[in-house]
Design an enzyme around this catalytic site. Sequence first.
Site, PDB file in Angstrom:
ATOM      1  N   CYS A  84       0.834  -1.205   0.000  1.00 16.82           N
ATOM      2  CA  CYS A  84       0.000   0.000   0.000  1.00 16.82           C
ATOM      3  C   CYS A  84       0.869   1.255   0.000  1.00 16.82           C
ATOM      4  O   CYS A  84       0.578   2.239  -0.684  1.00 16.82           O
ATOM      5  CB  CYS A  84      -0.915   0.020   1.219  1.00 16.82           C
ATOM      6  N   ASP A 491      34.279  20.756  18.670  1.00 23.37           N
ATOM      7  CA  ASP A 491      34.738  22.125  18.857  1.00 23.37           C
ATOM      8  C   ASP A 491      35.060  22.279  20.344  1.00 23.37           C
ATOM      9  O   ASP A 491      34.512  21.563  21.185  1.00 23.37           O
ATOM     10  CB  ASP A 491      33.631  23.099  18.440  1.00 23.37           C
TER      11      ASP A 491
END
Length: 807
Positions: A84, A491
């Site tokens: 479907c 970082d």
Amino acid sequence: MDTKISLKIEGMTCASCVLRVEKALLGVAGVQQAKVNLATEKASLQIAAGVSLDTLVAAVEKAGYQVPIKDLTLSVSGMSCASCVGRVEKALKAVPGVVTASVNLATEKVQVKMFNEVEFERLLAACKKAGYEAHLTSEVTDSTLRKPSKDSAQAWRIICAAALSLPLMAPMVLALFGIDWMIPGWIQMLLATPVQFWLGARFYRAAWNAVRAGTGNMDLLVAIGTSSAYGLSVYLLFAQSQHVIHDLHGMSHLYFESSAVVITLVLLGKHLEARAKYQTVQALRALESLRPTTALVRREGIDYEVPVAELKTGDLILVRPGDSVAVDAEIIEGNSYLDESLLTGESLPVSKQVGDIVMAGSVNADGLLLVQANAIGGATMLSQIIQMVEDAQAIKAPIQALVDRVSAVFVPVVLGISIVTFLVWGSYTGDWQAALLNAVAVQVIACPCALGLATPTAIMVGTGVAAKYGILIKDAQALEIAHGLTAVAFDKTGTLTEGKPSLVEIISSDDTKYSYAQILQWAAAAQQYSEHPLAHAVLQKATQEGLTLQAASDVQAMPGRGVQSTVNDARIYLGNLRWMKELGVGTATLDDAVHRQQTAGRTVSCLALQTDGQNTAIRLVAILSFGDSVKINAYAAVARLQALGVKAIMLSGDNYGSANAVAATVGIYDVRAEVLPADKANVVRQLQQAGHSVGMVGDGINDAPALAAADVGIAMATGTDVAMHTAGITLMRGDPLLVADAISISQRTYRKIRQNLAWAFIYNIVGIPLASLGYLNPMIAGAAMAFSSVSVVSNALLLRSWKPWKA
């Protein structure tokens, strides 16, 4: 066959733009003709079959222009299996102007990307033609968040089907105890008929829609299989009526119980599946429950209780103890503790004072607050979190592509196997009744439901439980890739450190004539418009010293270097050592001081001055030393990553001394310091070229290129919006431990996806041959089919037991 389509194109200004766009479109293979009208900003195209719209969009964007794309979410009812899903997607993609369509079977929703000029009604018509009903989903609180409304009605149908089917099964049960008893054939038919055609009517409706669309689905298999067993029984009943009614032993030739029990079991399986799917969105429902429906607004000195939908930006809102905050707002009066656990995953209440920002959905613990709304409705953080989680659940994971390819041919192949089973059994044994029953068993046991649910249910539970603990996964692709990360680049500032550095010391040059206050005043003036953490530290220090900010002009930020501006006719240069060297500034007088500060793990900025015009030399005046504390869980986060087999790397624009000091504290041995923002992305690419799957963790604008370049970008929500929009995963708390947790939940979710797919494939690989060889009767096949779907969803629900790792 060629197709004519029209594209809206934005950004064209002249005839040369028209030529550029036409050239770009004609460069796409399959484009036969392209004519652009500058006045209407539209391109008329004639394209060959198979040319994808996203290829055309990419060609226009590469030429420097935009094709406006609109996102739309539809709720689609009537889907029962992976077949479907494929049919709905195919129908929507066939609508001219639709770029992509992605269906989620678990939520029964489809995300459509399309050009603005596509009419909404055409999408609904395409779904209806494919055999499904669709409507617009205007809010995330639709079917995804609510318990199925027909739950009680469905339960009543199952009870009726069971009550009618049990007498049909009674002879089989009694036979186990040596009791030979059979219900008359006409009573069997009376019991089975309402189950087949009344309670099982949904299968016929869905099967007819599939046939009209020229495809197949699970409902078609159930309808054909049970109808075959029912029809054979009716034929035998009437063809041998005298024999069947008077000879109890003849009753064994009737198979009404097979058709009725199969329908009952399938109905039960779909009911259990729906209830299990409802539990997969528990996290979203918890978030949605945080939204209050009304708020107490103060207007002209009078307090009114109004619906949240009527609030406006700037409204003053009273938040009483125990109330949920209705909008994102700033505290104007009062102080209190707020529970933000469902938004950030932080279990402890957070102290809030005047000037602090509070988020919609936070629960006020004890104090009375007056807040001013600055984000309402869909702009609140809560709404964005819900939308991000639902978007992640709607987007398909790359692994789902295999399922889609299998589903496209699954039902036709099963029907083919069923026909072959019938013909072979009938030809070789001569027992056409047994042949039909074996063919029915093949149709019933072949369940594409499990295939369709395997991936989306795991993703829904995984992203939901991650959101509960403050990890927002924006798309399924990030979730799938994160499980295989081999390197994570951090970082430094704001990620491993608190990101709130303080100005520790100002060291002036030996030959300077300027005071501490003068140097601090210049630094504050130069950085008063900057959002950099070091700038905040300078401004905070200037405020503490009672200094007045001087006006600055000609301010220019130098990414990765510093800032320059003019203050009282003096040109100020404030930045890192590398920039000083680029400017030709001599730093010898302060080299020793710089070395000492960097060795101590501090960040150093240089302040240089040009006082007599641009033709004079720039002189170093002083260095500013900043200290930043390492986050409490940083060491544990790195250790956890290493335990997961993930390499930790630090990328920093800071000097090596400061970067190495932080790296040594947290246990990172690969440090890349003095890296410009653009170079961070290059380092990520170098790691990828070395064979690593790279995650990048950052929180600032300067991290955005690296976040985009990484296989998975991970942003701290305590940082900038740019970083969060660029990243695939957002951490709602600035806790580096969440990085390892994000990888952990990704690994667990991906493992569940693979388990579900393995179960779904193995189930069919084993079940279909057993049925075709006659080892499974239709009733056992029906029970196994129902069990397969429920087991897949239940396995995904086990993800709800996942919890973050504690340091």
